[in-house]
Motif scaffolding. Structure first.
Motif, short mmCIF file in Angstrom:
data_model
loop_
_atom_site.label_atom_id
_atom_site.label_comp_id
_atom_site.label_asym_id
_atom_site.label_seq_id
_atom_site.Cartn_x
_atom_site.Cartn_y
_atom_site.Cartn_z
N TYR A 151 0.91 -1.19 0.10
CA TYR A 151 -0.34 -0.29 0.03
C TYR A 151 1.11 1.34 0.01
O TYR A 151 1.37 2.94 -0.90
N PHE A 152 2.35 1.31 0.74
CA PHE A 152 2.89 1.87 1.16
C PHE A 152 3.66 2.12 -0.36
O PHE A 152 3.71 3.71 -0.81
N LEU A 153 4.50 1.55 -0.90
CA LEU A 153 5.08 2.06 -2.76
C LEU A 153 3.09 2.08 -3.93
O LEU A 153 4.36 2.69 -4.05
N ASN A 154 2.33 1.97 -3.54
CA ASN A 154 1.22 2.10 -4.21
C ASN A 154 0.91 3.54 -4.35
O ASN A 154 0.49 4.51 -4.74
N SER A 155 1.15 4.46 -2.76
CA SER A 155 1.23 5.42 -3.21
C SER A 155 2.03 6.31 -3.23
O SER A 155 1.69 7.41 -4.03
N LYS A 172 -3.77 -3.14 -5.54
CA LYS A 172 -3.53 -2.09 -6.22
C LYS A 172 -3.75 -1.13 -5.06
O LYS A 172 -3.71 0.37 -5.81
N GLN A 173 -4.60 -1.26 -3.16
CA GLN A 173 -5.21 -0.20 -2.65
C GLN A 173 -3.56 0.66 -2.40
O GLN A 173 -2.70 0.11 -2.51
N THR A 183 -4.37 5.09 2.17
CA THR A 183 -5.06 5.59 3.04
C THR A 183 -6.72 4.03 2.66
O THR A 183 -6.81 4.23 3.82
N LEU A 184 -6.98 3.13 1.42
CA LEU A 184 -7.76 2.82 1.93
C LEU A 184 -7.08 1.59 2.97
O LEU A 184 -7.81 0.65 3.49
N GLY A 185 -5.51 1.11 2.49
CA GLY A 185 -4.99 0.25 3.66
C GLY A 185 -5.42 0.40 5.15
O GLY A 185 -5.46 -0.06 5.67
N ILE A 186 -5.35 1.77 5.76
CA ILE A 186 -5.68 2.25 7.07
C ILE A 186 -6.95 1.65 7.29
O ILE A 186 -7.53 1.86 8.55
#
Length: 276
Positions: free
Chosen positions: A69-73, A222-223, A226-229
């Motif tokens: 999620y971090f890398l996607n952001s 792909k999230q 923010t979606l991960g949180i």
């Protein structure tokens, strides 16, 4: 106490109150992320952790998907900033240096588009991206967020370019430079603070976005962060220490970029306000 001393006392008191009001949520977020799960839910709540622990951070990074999620952001936000800046430079140069029919109307349309709530545009974007087979892709999300940040980018860069004399372009063209060379070698170095400021704005807006990512991304791989949180909020239980730890990590990147480039941000904002 004389009048001057009273004035400064009230001024500093107001500034202190404003700083406390703005920093208290961040202080509470950080201290909560360092508490145990039992202490987080205890009553009355504690201001500082009685038992300092970094277990929430360890659990977050060890969770499957969170580093992704971090890398996607970073990918989505960085691409949005680069694309918005690249298109914004070309559009702003055209609006600043060329007089063409409908220029005022287009600039007014760009400004008016910022008044529309983003939630009203989700449906049309969903249909367009689905028709183009870009739904549930990072490219589709990047394009959608770029269209949101682009009007502001064009407005800001145009105002900054307007402060640069047209005679610089004319002198370069007399020496044989093309329009493209004028933009790259004459205009771009002078608008660098404004460009950095707009790219920071685009990056921060895309980094903190939840609505567009929620509506345009369904694949968990792909999230964004923010979606991960939001995934940490369960139906029957919320691990607040984990949520706060994830939020602290999510705030670290934009805070780092802001502190690193805040000089350019201030110069760019001041420069664009000189002439619009």
């Amino acid at each position: 106490m004389n009048r001057g001393a009273s004035y400064w006392t009230l001024t500093y008191a107001a500034l202190f109150a404003m700083a406390a009001y703005n920093l208290t949520p961040f202080f509470w977020m950080i201290t909560t992320s360092l508490k145990t799960d039992m202490e987080v839910t205890s009553f009355p709540p504690t201001l500082l952790p009685a038992e300092l622990t970094t277990g929430a951070y360890a659990r977050i990074w060890s969770q499957e998907g969170f580093p992704l999620y971090f890398l996607n952001s970073i990918k989505v936000s960085g691409a949005t900033a680069l694309l918005s800046g690249a298109i914004g430079i070309l559009a702003a140069y055209g609006f600043s240096r060329f007089a063409f029919k409908g220029r005022t109307v287009l600039m007014a349309a760009f400004l008016a588009s910022q008044m529309l709530p983003g939630v009203l545009l989700v449906g049309p974007y969903f249909k367009m991206l689905s028709a183009l087979a870009l739904y549930d892709t990072h490219l589709g999300l990047i394009l959608a967020q770029t269209t949101i940040t682009l009007p502001f980018t064009i407005w800001m860069l145009k105002g900054y370019m307007d402060t640069i004399p047209v005679e610089i372009d004319q002198a370069a063209m007399i020496d044989g430079a093309t329009r493209w060379q004028c933009l790259i070698h004459c205009v771009l170095p002078n608008i660098l603070p404004g460009l950095v400021a707009t790219m920071i704005f685009s990056f921060l807006l895309a980094w903190g976005d939840l609505l567009w990512a929620l509506c345009l991304i369904t694949d968990s791989a792909k999230q964004t962060m923010t979606l991960g949180i939001t995934n940490l909020v369960g139906q029957f239980r919320v691990l607040w220490s984990d949520v706060m730890a994830a939020t602290v990590i999510g705030c670290a990147i934009p805070a780092f970029f802001y502190l690193l480039l805040q000089r350019y941000l201030v110069q760019g904002s001041a420069g664009s306000a000189v002439k619009s």
